[in-house]
Design a protein around this motif. Structure first.
Motif, short mmCIF file in Angstrom:
data_model
loop_
_atom_site.label_atom_id
_atom_site.label_comp_id
_atom_site.label_asym_id
_atom_site.label_seq_id
_atom_site.Cartn_x
_atom_site.Cartn_y
_atom_site.Cartn_z
N GLY A 1 -4.76 -20.60 7.57
CA GLY A 1 -3.69 -21.60 7.62
C GLY A 1 -3.14 -21.78 9.02
N MET A 2 -2.95 -20.69 9.75
CA MET A 2 -2.42 -20.78 11.11
C MET A 2 -3.39 -21.51 12.03
SD MET A 2 0.57 -19.47 10.93
CE MET A 2 0.92 -19.47 12.68
N ASP A 3 -4.67 -21.28 11.83
CA ASP A 3 -5.67 -21.95 12.68
C ASP A 3 -5.75 -23.45 12.40
OD1 ASP A 3 -6.30 -19.59 13.92
OD2 ASP A 3 -8.05 -19.17 12.66
N SER A 4 -5.27 -23.86 11.22
CA SER A 4 -5.35 -25.28 10.85
C SER A 4 -4.17 -26.10 11.40
CB SER A 4 -5.38 -25.42 9.32
OG SER A 4 -4.14 -25.06 8.74
N LEU A 5 -3.17 -25.43 11.96
CA LEU A 5 -1.99 -26.14 12.48
C LEU A 5 -2.32 -26.87 13.78
CD1 LEU A 5 0.67 -23.37 11.80
CD2 LEU A 5 0.33 -25.48 10.52
N ASP A 6 -1.55 -27.93 14.04
CA ASP A 6 -1.80 -28.77 15.21
C ASP A 6 -1.48 -28.06 16.53
OD1 ASP A 6 -2.68 -30.85 13.64
OD2 ASP A 6 -0.69 -31.75 13.46
N GLY A 7 -0.39 -27.29 16.56
CA GLY A 7 -0.02 -26.64 17.80
C GLY A 7 1.28 -25.88 17.68
N ALA A 8 1.71 -25.28 18.80
CA ALA A 8 2.89 -24.43 18.82
C ALA A 8 4.19 -25.21 18.63
CB ALA A 8 2.94 -23.66 20.14
N GLU A 9 4.16 -26.55 18.83
CA GLU A 9 5.40 -27.33 18.68
C GLU A 9 5.71 -27.66 17.23
OE1 GLU A 9 2.04 -30.26 18.86
OE2 GLU A 9 2.61 -28.42 19.92
N THR A 10 4.83 -27.31 16.31
CA THR A 10 5.06 -27.58 14.89
C THR A 10 6.32 -26.87 14.40
OG1 THR A 10 2.67 -27.67 14.55
CG2 THR A 10 4.03 -27.49 12.58
N ASN A 11 7.16 -27.58 13.66
CA ASN A 11 8.40 -26.99 13.17
C ASN A 11 8.14 -25.88 12.16
OD1 ASN A 11 10.36 -28.43 14.62
ND2 ASN A 11 10.22 -30.18 13.23
N PRO A 12 8.96 -24.82 12.16
CA PRO A 12 8.76 -23.69 11.25
C PRO A 12 8.68 -24.06 9.77
CG PRO A 12 10.29 -23.08 12.99
CD PRO A 12 10.02 -24.54 13.16
N VAL A 13 9.50 -25.03 9.32
CA VAL A 13 9.46 -25.39 7.90
C VAL A 13 8.11 -26.00 7.52
CG1 VAL A 13 11.95 -25.67 7.58
CG2 VAL A 13 10.60 -27.59 8.45
N ILE A 14 7.49 -26.72 8.44
CA ILE A 14 6.17 -27.30 8.19
C ILE A 14 5.11 -26.21 8.14
CG2 ILE A 14 4.40 -28.86 9.08
CD1 ILE A 14 6.61 -30.57 10.25
N VAL A 15 5.23 -25.26 9.06
CA VAL A 15 4.29 -24.13 9.09
C VAL A 15 4.33 -23.38 7.76
CG1 VAL A 15 3.75 -21.91 10.14
CG2 VAL A 15 4.40 -23.85 11.59
N LEU A 16 5.53 -23.04 7.30
CA LEU A 16 5.65 -22.30 6.05
C LEU A 16 5.16 -23.11 4.86
CD1 LEU A 16 9.08 -20.44 6.41
CD2 LEU A 16 6.78 -19.57 6.82
N ASP A 17 5.40 -24.41 4.88
CA ASP A 17 4.94 -25.27 3.79
C ASP A 17 3.41 -25.28 3.72
OD1 ASP A 17 5.47 -27.39 1.69
OD2 ASP A 17 4.27 -28.55 3.11
#
Length: 332
Positions: free
Chosen positions: A170-186
């Motif tokens: 899941g972490m590798d699928s994120l766009d980048g470090a600027e992604t908001n924490p609530v989106i990351v957890l979702d």
């Protein structure tokens, strides 16, 4: 049973009865190697011994011969138990080798690199209680942001490691470090809910530091609240954020909060292996942990986390009961 072996044993026994020398004992020790090679059971050895003794000393009382029959029965049970024990030991050795291999794979798969920023000092330590680590730490970063995920699987061993691989995915699928924490957890929650057994739950904290604003933004999925140290007031406070554990239901609303960091301020993120440390007297109180951290507040972040680990290890009489993970973001 080979007749030559019976004959050899009788000769050794007869010599020992007559002379009882060290050499005779040594011959008996050497013949034990043949027992293993020919897979001769303990009860068979006693039968050979009895038969040989009957030929050498046939005038022994009848009661003595009956005692050998009892010994043979005892050895039958002993031999079976010994084989079961040896099989169990072999299985345990195989499992240990598999666990060591799995632990090495886990370390390689989940390895993360601590970012190097100009105005933020980062320290991290993660020590598993056993071979497999049920804690997980992952960094995302770019030129202006650094994200940190700290997760803890409610469970141990290989199943916990497999859950961690889902978080890594899941972490590798994120766009980048600027992604908001609530989106990351979702995102992570939806992956975990679909991919992980209902009996496995994961707590997770995600924080994002913005170097342009000196701002730390965070959200939590049922994880231990981080500690925020304010250098100006020399005080600690908890960074609370409501949110359900990962993997319970697909749609969860997480809270997101932000806090500004000034020079000397730092955020302490951890798993319950830190907050639930126990000494002989009971659980180590949070105030004690805060006092330990404050004692080294002027040191670099990596020295701080290592000091806290060793100090808590000492208070627990060097008996680590749970995985220990500690991360510090310190504004410099």
């Amino acid at each position: 049973m080979p007749q030559e072996f019976k004959k050899q044993y009788k000769e050794i026994l007869e010599k020992y009865i007559l002379r009882q020398t060290e050499h005779n004992l040594y011959e008996g020790q050497n013949i034990s190697r043949q027992l293993i090679q020919k897979n001769i059971s303990p009860e068979e050895v006693i039968s050979i011994h009895k038969a040989s003794l009957e030929e050498i000393m046939s005038d022994l009382p009848e009661e003595v011969w009956h005692s050998f029959d009892l010994l043979i029965e005892v050895m039958v049970r002993y031999g079976l138990a010994l084989k079961e024990h040896q099989t169990l030991i072999q299985k345990q050795q195989n499992i240990k080798m598999e666990m060591e291999l799995a632990a090495n794979v886990q370390q390689t798969l989940l390895k993360t690199k601590v970012p190097n920023l100009v105005d933020l000092d980062i320290g991290m330590i993660s020590v598993p209680a056993k071979e497999m680590n049920g804690d997980y730490t992952h960094f995302l970063h770019d030129s202006t942001h650094v994200g940190i995920a700290v997760a803890d699987v409610i469970g141990k061993g290989i199943p916990a490691a497999l859950c961690m691989s889902m978080i890594k995915y899941g972490m590798d699928s994120l766009d980048g470090a600027e992604t908001n924490p609530v989106i990351v957890l979702d995102v992570i929650n939806r992956i975990v809910e679909k991919s992980v057994s209902d009996s496995m739950f994961i707590s997770m904290f995600y924080g994002k530091y913005d170097t342009s604003k000196s701002e730390f933004t965070y959200a939590s999925a049922g994880h231990e609240p981080p500690l925020f140290y304010c250098s100006e007031s020399s005080s600690f406070s908890e960074l609370q954020a409501k949110g359900l554990l990962l993997g319970v239901i697909p749609n969860v609303k997480y809270e997101q909060h932000s806090i500004a960091l000034k020079k000397g301020d730092f955020v302490v993120m951890m798993t319950d292996g830190v907050t639930e440390c126990r000494s002989k007297e009971g659980f180590i109180e949070q105030q004690t942990i805060m006092d330990i951290i404050e004692n080294v507040k002027d040191q670099c972040a990596q020295e701080m986390v290592e000091y806290v680990f060793h100090k808590l290890e000492e208070l627990q009489d060097f008996e680590q009961r749970d995985d220990f993970t500690l991360v510090i973001f310190k504004k410099v």
